[in-house]
Design a protein around this motif. Sequence first.
Motif, PDB file in Angstrom:
ATOM      1  N   TYR A  36       0.827  -1.191   0.000  1.00 46.90           N
ATOM      2  CA  TYR A  36       0.000   0.000   0.000  1.00 46.90           C
ATOM      3  C   TYR A  36       0.869   1.251   0.000  1.00 46.90           C
ATOM      4  N   ALA A  37       0.251   2.367  -0.357  1.00 46.45           N
ATOM      5  CA  ALA A  37       0.943   3.654  -0.288  1.00 46.45           C
ATOM      6  C   ALA A  37       1.318   3.948   1.155  1.00 46.45           C
ATOM      7  N   ILE A  38       2.323   4.799   1.335  1.00 48.11           N
ATOM      8  CA  ILE A  38       2.878   5.025   2.669  1.00 48.11           C
ATOM      9  C   ILE A  38       1.828   5.597   3.623  1.00 48.11           C
ATOM     10  N   HIS A  39       0.925   6.437   3.140  1.00 45.55           N
ATOM     11  CA  HIS A  39      -0.092   6.999   4.049  1.00 45.55           C
ATOM     12  C   HIS A  39      -1.081   5.925   4.486  1.00 45.55           C
ATOM     13  N   VAL A  40      -1.324   4.927   3.653  1.00 43.49           N
ATOM     14  CA  VAL A  40      -2.186   3.814   4.046  1.00 43.49           C
ATOM     15  C   VAL A  40      -1.461   2.927   5.053  1.00 43.49           C
ATOM     16  N   GLN A  41      -0.152   2.746   4.863  1.00 41.66           N
ATOM     17  CA  GLN A  41       0.617   1.939   5.805  1.00 41.66           C
ATOM     18  C   GLN A  41       0.615   2.563   7.190  1.00 41.66           C
ATOM     19  N   ARG A  42       0.655   3.879   7.277  1.00 37.24           N
ATOM     20  CA  ARG A  42       0.551   4.547   8.584  1.00 37.24           C
ATOM     21  C   ARG A  42      -0.781   4.199   9.253  1.00 37.24           C
ATOM     22  N   LYS A  43      -1.851   4.245   8.475  1.00 37.82           N
ATOM     23  CA  LYS A  43      -3.172   3.920   9.016  1.00 37.82           C
ATOM     24  C   LYS A  43      -3.241   2.471   9.492  1.00 37.82           C
ATOM     25  N   VAL A  44      -2.609   1.561   8.732  1.00 39.79           N
ATOM     26  CA  VAL A  44      -2.626   0.146   9.105  1.00 39.79           C
ATOM     27  C   VAL A  44      -1.934  -0.055  10.446  1.00 39.79           C
ATOM     28  N   ILE A  45      -0.823   0.655  10.661  1.00 37.36           N
ATOM     29  CA  ILE A  45      -0.111   0.545  11.937  1.00 37.36           C
ATOM     30  C   ILE A  45      -1.005   1.015  13.079  1.00 37.36           C
ATOM     31  N   ALA A  46      -1.655   2.157  12.908  1.00 37.89           N
ATOM     32  CA  ALA A  46      -2.558   2.664  13.945  1.00 37.89           C
ATOM     33  C   ALA A  46      -3.719   1.702  14.168  1.00 37.89           C
ATOM     34  N   ALA A  47      -4.257   1.149  13.088  1.00 42.30           N
ATOM     35  CA  ALA A  47      -5.401   0.234  13.204  1.00 42.30           C
ATOM     36  C   ALA A  47      -5.030  -1.031  13.960  1.00 42.30           C
TER      37      ALA A  47
END
Length: 384
Positions: free
Chosen positions: A310-321
């Motif tokens: 995924y794009a880096i901004h989506v990867q940030r969201k995945v970590i938070a999720a």
Amino acid sequence: MLEDDEAEDGSINFGESFMDPYSMSIERRPMNEDPERGRRYVYELIHGHEKQCYDIIRMYPPVYIKLCEKLKEDHHLMETDEVSIQESVAIFLTICAQNGTQRYVGKIFGHSQETIGRKFHEVLNALEHMAVELLRPGPEELNQPHPKLQSDRRYWPYFRGFIGAIDGTHVPVTVAGKNSEKYWNRKSGTSMNILAICNMDMLFTYAYIGIPGSAHDAKVLMLAMEGNHQFPTPPMGKYYLGDSGYALRPGFLTPYRGERYHPSEYNRARPPSSHKEMFNKRHSSLRSVIERTFGVWKAKWRVLREKPRYAIHVQRKVIAATMALHNFIRLSNLRDVDFDSDRIASNIAEEDSDSDEELEQNNTPMQYMEGIRDEISASLWSSR
């Protein structure tokens, strides 16, 4: 007698015996020929063997059902005629637990890749909303000692100001182009350096996500404290335990430098030989809760150990999720073998920490915290 397509000279006329492939009409078929496949799959997860459910979506059926209800009632996750909330959540959990491609997961649930992608992001947004609620300390957590601390004679009353452990850990990320340079870490891989604080219940009470892996732990902490990120600053007399990658400063209690630190360095033949070593051993033992927390979190979600797609901004969201999921599972008060097992004796935080030689910090004397550290070490040594 010759076959119909065979000439007198023995040759075969392929042009007459086969249809032109470009002249054939192509019948369009739906990706999902069985619209109930996903619903049946979710039903089997819930009502089948609980270990199968746990292995696939990393939680037991009661926790999974409770999660679906919370996302629907509190975080605005909607269902459609084609895909239920339980199916949407199962899609997301399967992708994160197995780091599976959307095409492969679509085959399992009987949906197109477009549908899988859309449901993945809907659940991701709901979990990001839930993370705001769960990734923070409780109302009295910054002021009241934790009951587990008070009941453990190894640490109480010596570390009576302890309110949590702090550390950074690296999560692999996929970054394209020139932006990848700043994400390269010391181990020649691209990652994000995640700053986290946890309590003695192995709950994340704060997370600062998104800093490239080239940044030092101390630098990430500085950015978290100076920015508008609601960093839970310890009140007077309270502190977080951090390793030698952080500076000794008000609110942050670090070990003595130049002394043995990790429990593996001590044994019956070589017990602590001074008040400083005694302090370091107990400090390391108490601070290890953050290492265990990182260990459980990363072991549960494969997407955190392998570079996601995924794009880096989506990867940030995945970590938070996934951090929010970690806390939700822990707070559910229901069984989870990852939290109950000692097999995850994680050295993740220890491996991620930068060496003392690389540390750049302000060496201004911090007499207040030095006094607290010396007082604790003297009390531990005298009561040995």
